[in-house]
Design a protein around this motif. Structure first.
Motif: not given
Length: 800
Positions: A561, A575-576, A580, A641, A656
């Protein structure tokens, strides 16, 4: 600069003391001890099966409960060497058997009228093959025996360590402790006197008229390399680093590494020269050569400590210092690496002598306790000096993990001193040696990791001149080059960190393979728990793997990240989601490894699956549904996100996406937790998914006599003048309708984000209404209805 002169004096004193300590230790052991401690014959690379059998028998004869740990460690290494050569011999025999099979196949099957020469050749090849098969079977058995013997020696070392570490001896506060050192037993005294007698003989031989000049020249050359050669080599390396490397972090880390290497290389070279001068002018025995090798290792380790201290503290060049250590603390700590090396050299020499002459257990334990006392006191006074310096200059604590290091060391030293004063000398010795070893490994790992990271950043990063030149030569784009630099730096630092952790928990005198074996060969009773074949050793290993796996997943997610993914073209939401998903996959893999370590198969989890199925049938449907919905959201990404969504009266930004629910931040900064299943089963309005632009619209109702061309010009000027309204697509004015209430005119324009629509529309309304008022144009009044009742007062008008 104020500590340079004392350090040089202490370094010179250390050299003289090492010379004085090394020379008396050169002695010929008496014949009784020579027969007991005779070294094993070295095996050649082409050792035969009989040679390996004889070597293994000699190792078995020397393994005993009375043997010390150093001897057991060398015997274990010898057994592993026998196993390695037996495996190599087995491979060679397999190759020879394959060649014989090929020759036999060429001859073909047996025929009635074949020539006698072919029959005799076939019989000879078959007999040779049978002999090789028999030898291969014996060699495989020998390899297994050597492996079993190495395992038994490892277990014996562990049992000896466990028995010694729990044994209570005389405390340093008692006279018995010091009397065992000052007044050794008659047996130990006789061996020491034998060493002293042999020292005189060696010294006499070295100073004989034919050897005197050469020996003195060697001693002076060693001192010259030790004192003057270090300065010359250090100055040369510094000049080369400044000349070849560009300014920046790489030069600073390389300079620190050069200072440490100059210290280690010169001291090591001087020690090797001194030992060569002794062995070439005298005829030491095998035990004396063993002592010399041990002393050389000890000197290099002490030099390593001094070199690390000089490389990390950088007293003469504070601007080159890698760690964020204030100058006051660095100056206060500057003398402690040299003091620690000097203490280790003086006491460690006696430990090596005790190991070679096989001294009594009481003397060995007492000397180990003295080593623990000296090392603990050096760390104690270093911590005390650090605390006083920080309070004197009112310095803040170091940030992050570095701020916990003094506290951890203080607790560790406290436990060591308590164990020492309580009489548990072996335990205190183990704790202090482990603290010293972890400190050296950690400092070395920090220096190497910093140097490697700076090397990758300078040579590969497109932000540096070296990286730009390399990218231009290889034809790499800056984005791909930045990704390669980040990946390479991450892999290199991970490998260095893993190696440091492996070495930090490595027992003294062992190899990295022994550390791995120690997790699987722990002396625990292997009793299964219930129907599941789980043993206590597996539970401990599973817990270690679980903690290490979770920490590794966390570090990997932070690296992805913060380091790697920002160098790509992925948006923040992608990216998030990827971070995850990597976290979930990592957790699944860790759980699988832990289950395999515990030897739990899917058949053993049948009752768990049954219980879960019943639970799902009664009350876990929503949890499972939300979990599956979360996976769908992360893979298909209908929302991500950063998106602005609206569903079921909830409107805001997605912050999130978790496994069970999604966090949405409202306009008032409050957070709403929405189950993931609602994003799959309900209608969701994603404002920013298809188009990131926002539309600002204003509708006006004007009187019928209004000049529409002037209104159109006014609205266009107001929208084009506003800085938030985009020029492309251009604003537009539309004549929407002509009603009895007036003219209905609408204007619209685009902004960068839907989140700025409200503020931009408010600004434009203020501007448009103000200019309409200046032009004397009023908006059409809304219709109203009057309700009048007879005999009752008129009610106020009600606006519809």
């Amino acid at each position: 600069m104020q500590h340079v002169t004392p350090n040089r004096f202490i370094t010179g004193l250390l050299a003289l003391l090492l010379l004085c300590v090394t020379l008396p230790a050169l002695a010929q052991p008496d014949p009784a001890q020579q027969s007991n401690s005779r070294s094993l014959p070295e095996l050649t690379e082409t050792a035969s099966l009989d040679d390996l059998n004889n070597q293994l028998d000699l190792i078995r004869q020397k393994v005993s409960v009375s043997a010390n740990d150093d001897l057991l460690s060398s015997l274990r290494q010898a057994a592993l060497q026998v196993q390695k050569q037996a495996d190599s011999l087995t491979s060679q025999q397999t190759t020879d058997i394959e060649h014989l099979d090929e020759q036999i196949n060429i001859l073909g099957p047996v025929e009635r009228d074949e020539a006698p020469t072919i029959s005799s050749q076939r019989k000879a090849l078959t007999a040779q093959k049978n002999r090789l098969l028999s030898d291969q079977k014996q060699t495989s058995g020998l390899s297994q025996s050597a492996r079993d013997l190495a395992t038994q020696i490892f277990s014996l070392r562990r049992s000896l360590f466990d028995s010694q570490i729990s044994t209570r001896s005389a405390s340093p506060l008692s006279t018995e402790f010091w009397s065992s050192i000052i007044r050794p037993t008659d047996d130990d005294l006789g061996r020491l006197q034998g060493l002293l007698k042999d020292v005189k003989n060696v010294f006499t031989t070295a100073m004989a008229p034919g050897n005197r000049l050469q020996f003195i020249a060697v001693v002076l050359g060693a001192l010259f390399i030790w004192v003057v050669g270090r300065r010359l080599l250090e100055s040369l390396l510094i000049r080369l680093m400044i000349r070849w490397l560009p300014e920046g972090r790489l030069r600073r880390s390389a300079l620190a590494l050069a200072v440490g290497l100059a210290t280690i290389l010169t001291i090591g070279a001087a020690t090797a020269l001194l030992i060569w001068g002794i062995t070439s002018n005298a005829a030491p025995s095998a035990d004396v050569l063993n002592l010399l090798n041990q002393l050389q290792t000890l000197i290099i380790f002490c030099a390593f400590i001094v070199g690390l201290g000089r490389a990390l503290l950088m007293l003469s060049h504070p601007s080159w210092r890698l760690p964020q250590i204030p100058d006051q603390i660095a100056s206060a700590m500057g003398q402690f690496p040299v003091v620690l090396a000097l203490a280790l050299m003086l006491i460690g020499t006696q430990e090596r002598i005790n190991s070679v002459i096989a001294s009594s257990l009481a003397l060995t334990v007492a000397v180990n306790g003295l080593t623990a006392l000296a090392v603990s006191l050096v760390f104690f006074f270093a911590l005390l000096r650090y605390r006083r310096t920080r309070r004197k200059f009112e310095l803040e604590r170091l940030a992050g993990f570095a701020g916990l290091i003094p506290f951890v060391v203080a607790v560790w030293v406290g436990f060591s001193l308590l164990a020492l004063l309580a009489g548990y000398l072996t335990l205190a010795y183990f704790l202090t040696v482990k603290l010293l070893w972890i400190s050296v490994v950690s400092a070395t790992a920090y220096l190497l990791i910093a140097c490697f990271g700076d090397l990758c950043e300078t040579l590969l990063s497109p932000k540096q001149p070296g990286g730009l030149a390399l990218g231009a030569a290889l034809g790499l784009s800056p984005r791909h080059q930045a990704q390669a630099s980040t990946v390479l730096a991450g892999i290199g630092r991970t490998l260095l960190l893993f190696t440091a952790v492996l070495l930090a928990f490595l027992p003294s005198g062992s190899s990295p393979g022994e550390l791995l074996e120690s997790f699987t060969q722990m002396d625990l009773r292997n009793k299964p728990l219930g129907n599941l074949n789980i043993v206590p050793g597996d539970i401990l290993l599973a817990l270690i793997l679980l903690v290490a796996g979770l920490l590794g997943i966390r570090a990997l997610k932070e690296w992805l990240g913060d380091k790697l993914l920002p160098e790509t073209n992925m948006d923040a939401g992608m990216r998030a989601s990827l971070v995850t998903l990597v976290g979930y996959i990592g957790v699944v893999l860790v759980v699988m490894v832990v289950l395999s370590t515990l030897r739990i198969s899917l058949t053993n989890l049948t009752w768990v699956v049954s219980a879960l199925s019943v639970g799902i049938g009664f009350g876990l449907q929503a949890i499972v549904q939300n979990f599956i919905s979360g996976l769908i959201l992360l893979t298909e990404r209908p929302v991500k996100v950063g998106d602005w969504v609206s569903l079921a009266g909830v409107e805001g930004d997605i912050r999130r996406i978790n496994v069970r629910a999604t966090e949405i931040q409202m306009a008032d900064r409050s957070t709403v937790i929405v189950p993931n299943s609602q994003f799959i089963t309900q209608n969701v309005r994603n404002v920013t998914m298809g188009n990131a632009l926002g539309v600002v619209g204003i509708t006006l109702t004007l009187p019928l006599e209004t000049d529409v061309l002037k209104i159109r010009e006014l609205l266009m000027e107001a929208f084009t003048e506003h800085e938030a309204v985009l020029d492309n697509p251009a604003p537009s004015v539309t004549f929407k309708d002509l009603t009895t209430a007036g003219l209905v005119i609408s204007v619209s324009g685009y902004v960068n984000s839907p989140r700025t629509v409200g503020g931009t529309r408010s600004d434009l309304l203020f501007t448009v209404l103000s200019r309409l008022r200046d032009m004397g144009i009023a908006l059409s009044s809304p219709q109203s209805m009057m309700l009048i009742s007879e005999g009752v007062e008129k009610t106020p008008p009600v606006v519809e």
